[in-house]
Design a protein around this motif. Structure first.
Motif, PDB file in Angstrom:
ATOM      1  N   ALA A 206      -8.309   5.103  -4.394  1.00 21.22           N
ATOM      2  CA  ALA A 206      -7.992   5.655  -3.076  1.00 21.22           C
ATOM      3  C   ALA A 206      -8.153   7.172  -3.065  1.00 21.22           C
ATOM      4  CB  ALA A 206      -6.572   5.279  -2.683  1.00 21.22           C
ATOM      5  N   ARG A 207      -8.462   7.697  -1.872  1.00 21.33           N
ATOM      6  CA  ARG A 207      -8.449   9.149  -1.657  1.00 21.33           C
ATOM      7  C   ARG A 207      -7.425   9.434  -0.564  1.00 21.33           C
ATOM      8  NH1 ARG A 207     -10.163  12.580   1.945  1.00 21.33           N
ATOM      9  NH2 ARG A 207     -11.280  10.968   3.104  1.00 21.33           N
ATOM     10  N   GLN A 208      -6.462  10.277  -0.871  1.00 21.82           N
ATOM     11  CA  GLN A 208      -5.370  10.511   0.065  1.00 21.82           C
ATOM     12  C   GLN A 208      -5.795  11.375   1.235  1.00 21.82           C
ATOM     13  OE1 GLN A 208      -1.344  12.696  -0.762  1.00 21.82           O
ATOM     14  NE2 GLN A 208      -1.089  10.537  -1.319  1.00 21.82           N
ATOM     15  N   GLY A 209      -5.276  11.049   2.414  1.00 23.16           N
ATOM     16  CA  GLY A 209      -5.530  11.801   3.644  1.00 23.16           C
ATOM     17  C   GLY A 209      -4.637  11.242   4.727  1.00 23.16           C
ATOM     18  N   ALA A 210      -4.952  11.575   5.976  1.00 17.71           N
ATOM     19  CA  ALA A 210      -4.159  11.048   7.088  1.00 17.71           C
ATOM     20  C   ALA A 210      -4.183   9.525   7.062  1.00 17.71           C
ATOM     21  CB  ALA A 210      -4.706  11.565   8.413  1.00 17.71           C
ATOM     22  N   GLY A 211      -3.020   8.924   7.188  1.00 26.42           N
ATOM     23  CA  GLY A 211      -2.900   7.473   7.115  1.00 26.42           C
ATOM     24  C   GLY A 211      -2.519   6.954   5.747  1.00 26.42           C
ATOM     25  N   SER A 212      -2.486   7.835   4.736  1.00 24.79           N
ATOM     26  CA  SER A 212      -2.111   7.434   3.377  1.00 24.79           C
ATOM     27  C   SER A 212      -0.612   7.643   3.159  1.00 24.79           C
ATOM     28  CB  SER A 212      -2.848   8.272   2.332  1.00 24.79           C
ATOM     29  OG  SER A 212      -4.244   8.200   2.477  1.00 24.79           O
ATOM     30  N   VAL A 213      -0.007   6.748   2.416  1.00 27.23           N
ATOM     31  CA  VAL A 213       1.370   6.965   1.987  1.00 27.23           C
ATOM     32  C   VAL A 213       1.378   8.018   0.885  1.00 27.23           C
ATOM     33  CG1 VAL A 213       3.342   5.916   0.797  1.00 27.23           C
ATOM     34  CG2 VAL A 213       2.223   4.699   2.673  1.00 27.23           C
ATOM     35  N   HIS A 214       2.202   9.022   1.056  1.00 23.48           N
ATOM     36  CA  HIS A 214       2.319  10.088   0.057  1.00 23.48           C
ATOM     37  C   HIS A 214       3.193   9.642  -1.104  1.00 23.48           C
ATOM     38  CE1 HIS A 214       3.804  13.917  -1.686  1.00 23.48           C
ATOM     39  NE2 HIS A 214       2.614  14.376  -1.351  1.00 23.48           N
ATOM     40  N   HIS A 215       4.361   9.031  -0.775  1.00 17.94           N
ATOM     41  CA  HIS A 215       5.225   8.519  -1.835  1.00 17.94           C
ATOM     42  C   HIS A 215       6.175   7.458  -1.302  1.00 17.94           C
ATOM     43  CE1 HIS A 215       7.641  11.978  -0.248  1.00 17.94           C
ATOM     44  NE2 HIS A 215       8.647  11.114  -0.387  1.00 17.94           N
ATOM     45  N   VAL A 216       6.658   6.642  -2.213  1.00 21.44           N
ATOM     46  CA  VAL A 216       7.671   5.629  -1.933  1.00 21.44           C
ATOM     47  C   VAL A 216       8.948   6.064  -2.631  1.00 21.44           C
ATOM     48  CG1 VAL A 216       8.377   3.232  -2.299  1.00 21.44           C
ATOM     49  CG2 VAL A 216       5.990   3.770  -1.739  1.00 21.44           C
ATOM     50  N   ALA A 217      10.045   6.137  -1.870  1.00 21.31           N
ATOM     51  CA  ALA A 217      11.323   6.570  -2.432  1.00 21.31           C
ATOM     52  C   ALA A 217      12.271   5.392  -2.598  1.00 21.31           C
ATOM     53  CB  ALA A 217      11.964   7.625  -1.539  1.00 21.31           C
ATOM     54  N   PHE A 218      12.857   5.297  -3.780  1.00 22.49           N
ATOM     55  CA  PHE A 218      13.871   4.300  -4.066  1.00 22.49           C
ATOM     56  C   PHE A 218      15.251   4.955  -3.989  1.00 22.49           C
ATOM     57  CE2 PHE A 218       9.957   2.751  -5.820  1.00 22.49           C
ATOM     58  CZ  PHE A 218       9.984   1.387  -5.562  1.00 22.49           C
ATOM     59  N   ARG A 219      16.248   4.119  -3.778  1.00 26.01           N
ATOM     60  CA  ARG A 219      17.575   4.586  -3.402  1.00 26.01           C
ATOM     61  C   ARG A 219      18.547   4.539  -4.575  1.00 26.01           C
ATOM     62  NH1 ARG A 219      20.912   1.338   1.372  1.00 26.01           N
ATOM     63  NH2 ARG A 219      22.804   2.643   1.332  1.00 26.01           N
TER      64      ARG A 219
END
Length: 305
Positions: A206-219
Motif C-alpha cells: 500500500a501507499r498511504q494517502g487520502a483514504g488510508s488509515v494512518h493507525h489503529v488504536a487499542f484501548r
C-alpha cells in the motif's frame, strides 16, 4: 500475553477536504464531532474526532484532513476497512439513507452477518455490520439504525503468519475463517473487540494517502496499564515509542511485522477535559505547544461550517 488491552480505542485516517470529511461523518454516518483540534506534528492540519455523545473509547473515528492530499493506493501493510456496528435489521434503512446521499453501497454476507460495504469521500472502504450492541448511540440518525461504535478493523497483510503471533500476544484468538479472512477476538468478544486478518499476497504494498488509515488504536485503562504494555512489547523486540501526551489520552506507537501502525491509548482523561459535554467539538482546541498560533491558524484553517 498482554492482559491490559480492552479492544479498540479509535481509528485515525488521512483525508482530503476537511469540510467534506466533517459533513460525511456527521450527516451521512450520523456521528457527533466530539473534538476539533489540530495535528500535533503539523498544526496547519485539523485533527477531527467523531463518535458517540462523549467520544467513548471504542466509538471514535478520527481524521487528519489534508486539503491537497493525493489518494492512497490500496494494498498490503495497511488497514483494509473500518467496520461499525449497527442494529440487526437496519441494513435496508441504511441502503435507503446512503442512496439519498449518493453513497455507493454493496450488501455482503461474511461470518453469517449482514454487512454493507460503502465508499467514503476519499475512497476509503467502510463497512456497517448488523450486530447486537448495547452501546447508546449519538442521535444523529434514528436510534433504530444509528451506529453504536466501532465493530472491527481488517488488517490486510501479504503474510498472515507474520501477523498472527502478534495478535495472539495482544490477547486475540482465532474465532472463524472464511476465504482469505481470519476473524480474531479478544476475551471480551463482540463489537469493538474484533480484528479480521485479510491475507492478500496478490496485492502490492500500500501507499498511504487520502483514504488510508494512518493507525489503529487499542484501548487500555490508564498510564499504569499502558506502562506494563509498553514494557511487555519492548521485551519481545518491538520498537515502541515513548509515551506521548495527546491531551485526551496518552499514546504509545509501534509497527506490526507487516508495517501497520498500532497505537495503545488510555481511556483517561477523555474529551470533556477542556470543554463541557453539551458543546463538545464546537470550538477549536489547540495543544498547549500550539496555543500561540491560534490567530494564524484561525485564518488558515478551512471553516467547517
Amino acid at each position: 500475553m498482554l492482559t491490559d488491552l480492552n479492544g479498540l480505542h479509535h481509528v485515525t485516517s488521512v483525508a482530503g477536504a476537511p469540510r467534506t470529511v466533517d459533513r460525511f461523518w456527521r450527516e451521512v454516518m450520523g456521528l457527533r464531532r466530539v473534538k476539533t483540534t489540530v495535528n500535533f506534528d503539523d498544526p496547519s492540519v485539523y485533527h477531527l474526532y467523531f463518535g458517540d455523545r462523549i467520544g467513548t473509547p471504542g466509538t471514535v473515528m478520527t481524521h487528519f484532513p489534508f486539503p491537497d492530499a493525493d489518494r492512497g493506493t490500496p494494498g498490503t501493510g495497511e488497514t483494509g476497512h473500518v467496520a461499525f456496528s449497527v442494529p440487526p435489521g437496519s441494513a435496508g434503512d441504511w441502503e435507503a439513507h446512503l442512496a439519498t446521499h449518493e453513497v455507493p453501497v454493496t450488501r455482503e454476507t461474511l461470518f453469517g452477518e449482514t454487512r454493507l460495504a460503502l465508499t467514503g469521500p476519499d475512497g476509503e472502504r467502510l463497512v456497517l455490520i448488523e450486530a447486537e450492541d448495547g452501546r447508546t448511540p449519538w442521535p444523529g440518525l434514528p436510534e433504530s439504525m444509528a451506529i453504536r461504535g466501532l465493530h472491527s478493523v481488517s488488517l490486510r497483510v501479504a503474510d498472515r503468519a507474520d501477523m498472527l503471533p502478534l495478535m495472539h500476544f495482544m490477547g486475540f484468538s482465532e474465532t472463524a475463517q472464511e476465504g482469505a479472512v481470519t476473524r480474531m477476538s479478544d476475551e471480551a468478544g463482540g463489537p469493538a473487540h474484533v480484528v479480521e486478518i485479510e491475507h492478500r499476497p496478490d496485492l502490492p504494498q500500500a501507499r498511504q494517502g487520502a483514504g488510508s488509515v494512518h493507525h489503529v488504536a487499542f484501548r487500555t485503562a490508564d498510564r499504569a496499564s499502558q506502562g506494563r504494555i509498553r514494557e511487555a512489547l519492548a521485551g519481545t523486540g518491538h520498537r515502541v515509542t515513548e509515551v506521548r501526551d495527546r491531551d485526551y489520552f496518552q499514546a504509545i506507537y509501534f509497527r506490526t511485522p507487516g508495517g501497520i501502525l498500532f497505537e495503545v491509548a488510555t481511556d483517561e482523561p477523555g474529551f470533556t477535559r477542556d470543554e463541557p459535554e453539551e458543546t463538545l467539538g464546537e470550538e477549536l482546541k489547540l495543544p498547549s505547544q500550539h496555543a500561540h498560533l491560534r490567530d494564524d491558524l484561525a485564518s488558515r484553517l478551512q471553516p467547517l461550517e
